[in-house]
Design a protein around this motif. Structure first.
Motif, PDB file in Angstrom:
ATOM      1  N   LEU A 168       0.556  -0.931  -0.188  1.00  0.00           N
ATOM      2  CA  LEU A 168       0.142  -0.055  -0.122  1.00  0.00           C
ATOM      3  C   LEU A 168       1.057   1.217   0.360  1.00  0.00           C
ATOM      4  CD1 LEU A 168      -3.100   0.911  -0.141  1.00  0.00           C
ATOM      5  CD2 LEU A 168      -2.731   1.413   2.509  1.00  0.00           C
ATOM      6  N   GLU A 169       0.838   1.690  -1.499  1.00  0.00           N
ATOM      7  CA  GLU A 169       1.968   3.164  -1.601  1.00  0.00           C
ATOM      8  C   GLU A 169       1.634   3.903  -0.564  1.00  0.00           C
ATOM      9  OE1 GLU A 169       4.770   2.417  -3.106  1.00  0.00           O
ATOM     10  OE2 GLU A 169       4.388   0.716  -3.985  1.00  0.00           O
ATOM     11  N   VAL A 170       0.234   4.144  -0.489  1.00  0.00           N
ATOM     12  CA  VAL A 170       0.062   5.108   0.551  1.00  0.00           C
ATOM     13  C   VAL A 170       0.598   5.505   1.823  1.00  0.00           C
ATOM     14  CG1 VAL A 170      -1.655   6.746  -1.357  1.00  0.00           C
ATOM     15  CG2 VAL A 170      -2.585   5.230   0.920  1.00  0.00           C
ATOM     16  N   ALA A 171       0.314   4.576   2.423  1.00  0.00           N
ATOM     17  CA  ALA A 171       0.353   4.032   3.751  1.00  0.00           C
ATOM     18  C   ALA A 171       2.033   4.635   4.333  1.00  0.00           C
ATOM     19  CB  ALA A 171       0.085   3.187   3.923  1.00  0.00           C
ATOM     20  N   ASN A 172       2.279   5.226   5.034  1.00  0.00           N
ATOM     21  CA  ASN A 172       3.380   5.360   6.632  1.00  0.00           C
ATOM     22  C   ASN A 172       3.323   4.992   7.924  1.00  0.00           C
ATOM     23  OD1 ASN A 172       2.521   7.699   7.744  1.00  0.00           O
ATOM     24  ND2 ASN A 172       2.636   8.657   5.711  1.00  0.00           N
ATOM     25  N   ARG A 173       4.062   5.073   8.676  1.00  0.00           N
ATOM     26  CA  ARG A 173       3.990   5.141   9.945  1.00  0.00           C
ATOM     27  C   ARG A 173       3.482   5.653  11.009  1.00  0.00           C
ATOM     28  NH1 ARG A 173       7.414   0.483  11.071  1.00  0.00           N
ATOM     29  NH2 ARG A 173       9.031   0.245   9.333  1.00  0.00           N
ATOM     30  N   ALA A 174       3.409   6.649  10.461  1.00  0.00           N
ATOM     31  CA  ALA A 174       2.580   7.450  10.731  1.00  0.00           C
ATOM     32  C   ALA A 174       0.594   6.938  10.591  1.00  0.00           C
ATOM     33  CB  ALA A 174       2.232   9.097  11.019  1.00  0.00           C
ATOM     34  N   THR A 175       0.409   6.877   9.784  1.00  0.00           N
ATOM     35  CA  THR A 175      -1.137   6.176  10.175  1.00  0.00           C
ATOM     36  C   THR A 175      -1.213   4.598   9.611  1.00  0.00           C
ATOM     37  OG1 THR A 175      -0.836   5.696   6.721  1.00  0.00           O
ATOM     38  CG2 THR A 175      -1.661   8.446   8.159  1.00  0.00           C
ATOM     39  N   GLN A 176      -0.359   3.382   9.989  1.00  0.00           N
ATOM     40  CA  GLN A 176      -0.207   2.488   9.774  1.00  0.00           C
ATOM     41  C   GLN A 176      -0.886   1.585  10.313  1.00  0.00           C
ATOM     42  OE1 GLN A 176       3.488   0.053  10.564  1.00  0.00           O
ATOM     43  NE2 GLN A 176       3.935   1.090  12.858  1.00  0.00           N
ATOM     44  N   HIS A 177      -1.367   3.021  11.962  1.00  0.00           N
ATOM     45  CA  HIS A 177      -2.578   2.044  13.311  1.00  0.00           C
ATOM     46  C   HIS A 177      -3.680   1.991  12.774  1.00  0.00           C
ATOM     47  CE1 HIS A 177      -2.583   6.310  14.363  1.00  0.00           C
ATOM     48  NE2 HIS A 177      -3.694   5.983  14.481  1.00  0.00           N
ATOM     49  N   LEU A 178      -3.991   2.427  11.436  1.00  0.00           N
ATOM     50  CA  LEU A 178      -5.426   3.144  11.165  1.00  0.00           C
ATOM     51  C   LEU A 178      -6.280   1.583  10.577  1.00  0.00           C
ATOM     52  CD1 LEU A 178      -5.325   7.068  10.051  1.00  0.00           C
ATOM     53  CD2 LEU A 178      -6.465   6.078  12.298  1.00  0.00           C
ATOM     54  N   TYR A 179      -5.493   1.699   9.566  1.00  0.00           N
ATOM     55  CA  TYR A 179      -6.234   0.551   8.454  1.00  0.00           C
ATOM     56  C   TYR A 179      -6.594  -0.873   9.241  1.00  0.00           C
ATOM     57  CZ  TYR A 179      -4.077   3.646   5.234  1.00  0.00           C
ATOM     58  OH  TYR A 179      -3.403   4.002   3.788  1.00  0.00           O
ATOM     59  N   ILE A 180      -6.957  -1.987   8.971  1.00  0.00           N
ATOM     60  CA  ILE A 180      -7.973  -2.614   9.629  1.00  0.00           C
ATOM     61  C   ILE A 180      -6.701  -3.724   9.329  1.00  0.00           C
ATOM     62  CG2 ILE A 180      -8.521  -3.729   6.997  1.00  0.00           C
ATOM     63  CD1 ILE A 180     -10.717  -5.128   8.541  1.00  0.00           C
ATOM     64  N   VAL A 181      -5.483  -3.710   8.434  1.00  0.00           N
ATOM     65  CA  VAL A 181      -4.431  -4.978   9.017  1.00  0.00           C
ATOM     66  C   VAL A 181      -3.527  -4.437   8.281  1.00  0.00           C
ATOM     67  CG1 VAL A 181      -2.683  -6.796   7.162  1.00  0.00           C
ATOM     68  CG2 VAL A 181      -5.635  -6.483   8.299  1.00  0.00           C
ATOM     69  N   ASN A 182      -2.237  -4.067   9.572  1.00  0.00           N
ATOM     70  CA  ASN A 182      -1.441  -3.131   9.147  1.00  0.00           C
ATOM     71  C   ASN A 182      -0.653  -3.337   7.542  1.00  0.00           C
ATOM     72  OD1 ASN A 182       1.485  -1.728   9.932  1.00  0.00           O
ATOM     73  ND2 ASN A 182       1.655  -2.862  11.625  1.00  0.00           N
ATOM     74  N   PRO A 183      -0.366  -2.410   7.025  1.00  0.00           N
ATOM     75  CA  PRO A 183       0.017  -1.962   5.959  1.00  0.00           C
ATOM     76  C   PRO A 183       1.223  -2.413   5.658  1.00  0.00           C
ATOM     77  CG  PRO A 183      -1.098  -0.191   5.975  1.00  0.00           C
ATOM     78  CD  PRO A 183      -0.831  -0.609   7.412  1.00  0.00           C
ATOM     79  N   ILE A 184       2.402  -1.688   6.796  1.00  0.00           N
ATOM     80  CA  ILE A 184       3.720  -1.725   6.720  1.00  0.00           C
ATOM     81  C   ILE A 184       3.689  -3.195   6.904  1.00  0.00           C
ATOM     82  CG2 ILE A 184       5.977  -1.028   8.100  1.00  0.00           C
ATOM     83  CD1 ILE A 184       3.805   0.955   6.901  1.00  0.00           C
ATOM     84  N   LYS A 185       4.377  -4.163   5.921  1.00  0.00           N
ATOM     85  CA  LYS A 185       4.507  -5.433   5.695  1.00  0.00           C
ATOM     86  C   LYS A 185       6.117  -5.875   6.278  1.00  0.00           C
ATOM     87  CE  LYS A 185       1.094  -6.362   2.015  1.00  0.00           C
ATOM     88  NZ  LYS A 185       0.083  -7.475   3.201  1.00  0.00           N
ATOM     89  N   SER A 186       6.123  -5.693   7.366  1.00  0.00           N
ATOM     90  CA  SER A 186       7.437  -5.975   8.093  1.00  0.00           C
ATOM     91  C   SER A 186       7.723  -6.963   9.739  1.00  0.00           C
ATOM     92  CB  SER A 186       8.003  -4.488   8.624  1.00  0.00           C
ATOM     93  OG  SER A 186       7.986  -3.568   9.563  1.00  0.00           O
TER      94      SER A 186
END
Length: 330
Positions: free
Chosen positions: A268-286
Motif C-alpha cells: 500500500l503505497e500511500v501508507a506510512n508509520r504515522a497512519t499504519q495503526h488506522l488500517y484494518i491490517v497493518n499495511p507496513i508488511k515488515s
C-alpha cells in the motif's frame, strides 16, 4: 451449543476488550501520577508540572481531533464517493456501508476510495456524525460481498465504539508523560534541584532517593506509555473484529477478509508509520505472520482469526479449516 449462546460469546469478548482497554488507560494514569508526584517532590514544584503538561498535551491534540481526519484522507489520496448517486463500480460498497450503518445505529459516514491495488481499509473521524470510511480499489476488486461486509463491519465498529476519541484520550495521557519526562531530564541536566532545603531538616537521604527514582522513571515512563498506547491499539482492533460480528452475524466473512488482506503481496503505497495503526491490517508488511511484539499496532492475523473461529463455533457456523494459516483463502 444452542443458537442463543452466540450473542453471549461475542458480547463477552466485547466486554473483555473494553475492560482491558480501560485497565490499560488506568496503567497510564498511575504512571503519570507516580511520575508527577516524584518529580514534583524532587523539584519542589508540586503538581504544577503535571497540570501544565496535561494542558499542553490537550492543546496539542485539539488540532488533531478536529482536523486530523481531513489530513489522513488527503495524505492517503482518498476520493469521496457520492453516496446519493455512486458510480456503478462503487454501488455495492455504498450499499454495504449503508447496511452496516443501519445495523450499528449510527449515521451514514462519508465513503472514500483510495486508488491503490493493495486491499485495505480504515475509518477516521472524531465521532459518528463526522466519520469517514475509506477503502482501496484493490479491496473492492479482490473481495466478494461477504468479505467486504466483514471489513465494513469492522470499520463501522471503530466509529460506533468511538475509537478515535479513545485513542485521543490515551494520546493526551502518553503525551503528558513524555512532556513532563522531557522537561525533568532537561531540568536535571542544567543543574536543577529541589528549591527548599530538606538537608537542614534531616531529609537529605530521602530527597536523594526520590530524586533518583524520579530520574529513572522519567527515562522509562515514556516507553511504558508507548507500550500501553500500542497495547490499547491492539485491544481496540480486537474489539472492532468482535463488534463486526455483532453487526454482520457472520464471523467467517471478516476472517476470510483478514486472510485475503494479509496474504496479498501488494504494498500500500500511500501508507506510512504515522497512519499504519488506522488500517484494518497493518499495511507496513515488515512483521512476521505470527509475530507478537509490544511494538505492534495490530494483533497477529492468526490470533484474530482464531478469536473469530471460536465465535463461529459458538454460533454453530461452519468455519473454513486452517484459515489461520497463510495462503488458506486462495
Amino acid at each position: 451449543m444452542t443458537e442463543s449462546a452466540a450473542p453471549t460469546t461475542f458480547f463477552r469478548e466485547i466486554d473483555r476488550n473494553r475492560r482491558n482497554s480501560w485497565l490499560l488507560v488506568g496503567v497510564v494514569i498511575v504512571v503519570l501520577g507516580l511520575l508527577g508526584g516524584l518529580i514534583g517532590y524532587a523539584t519542589g514544584f508540586g503538581w504544577a508540572g503535571v497540570v501544565i503538561a496535561v494542558i499542553v498535551a490537550v492543546a496539542m491534540s485539539i488540532g488533531s481531533y478536529f482536523a486530523g481526519d481531513g489530513l489522513v484522507l488527503a495524505s492517503s489520496g482518498a476520493k469521496e464517493v457520492p453516496v446519493g448517486n455512486p458510480p456503478d463500480q462503487y454501488k455495492q460498497l455504498v450499499n454495504v456501508v449503508t447496511e452496516m450503518s443501519l445495523a450499528g445505529g449510527v449515521p451514514m459516514p462519508k465513503v472514500h476510495v483510495i486508488d491503490d491495488t493493495a486491499p485495505n481499509a480504515f475509518a477516521t473521524g472524531r465521532d459518528p456524525q463526522h466519520a469517514s470510511i475509506a477503502v482501496t480499489t484493490g479491496l473492492l476488486e479482490k473481495m466478494d460481498r461477504e468479505e467486504l461486509q466483514g471489513v465494513i463491519g469492522h470499520e463501522m465498529s471503530h466509529v460506533r465504539n468511538l475509537d478515535i476519541r479513545f485513542a485521543l484520550l490515551v494520546g493526551v495521557l502518553v503525551g503528558s508523560i513524555a512532556l513532563i519526562s522531557d522537561w525533568f531530564l532537561r531540568f536535571t541536566f542544567w543543574g536543577g534541584g529541589r528549591r527548599d532545603n530538606d538537608d537542614d531538616r534531616g531529609g537529605g537521604g530521602l530527597q536523594a532517593l526520590l530524586f533518583i527514582l524520579a530520574l529513572v522513571l522519567a527515562v522509562i515512563a515514556p516507553l511504558i506509555g508507548r507500550f500501553v498506547q500500542l497495547a490499547v491499539s491492539r485491544s481496540r482492533e480486537e474489539l472492532a473484529d468482535v463488534s463486526s460480528v455483532d453487526l454482520t452475524r457472520n464471523p467467517v466473512g471478516l476472517a476470510r477478509a483478514l486472510r485475503t488482506i494479509s496474504d496479498d503481496p501488494e504494498v500500500l503505497e500511500v501508507a506510512n508509520r504515522a497512519t499504519q495503526h488506522l488500517y484494518i491490517v497493518n499495511p507496513i508488511k515488515s512483521f512476521e505472520e505470527r509475530s507478537k511484539s509490544m511494538w505492534d499496532t495490530h494483533p497477529p492475523i492468526a490470533e484474530r482469526i482464531r478469536i473469530l473461529q471460536r465465535i463461529a463455533g459458538q454460533m454453530g457456523v461452519s468455519f473454513p479449516s486452517a484459515l489461520d494459516q497463510p495462503g488458506s483463502n486462495g
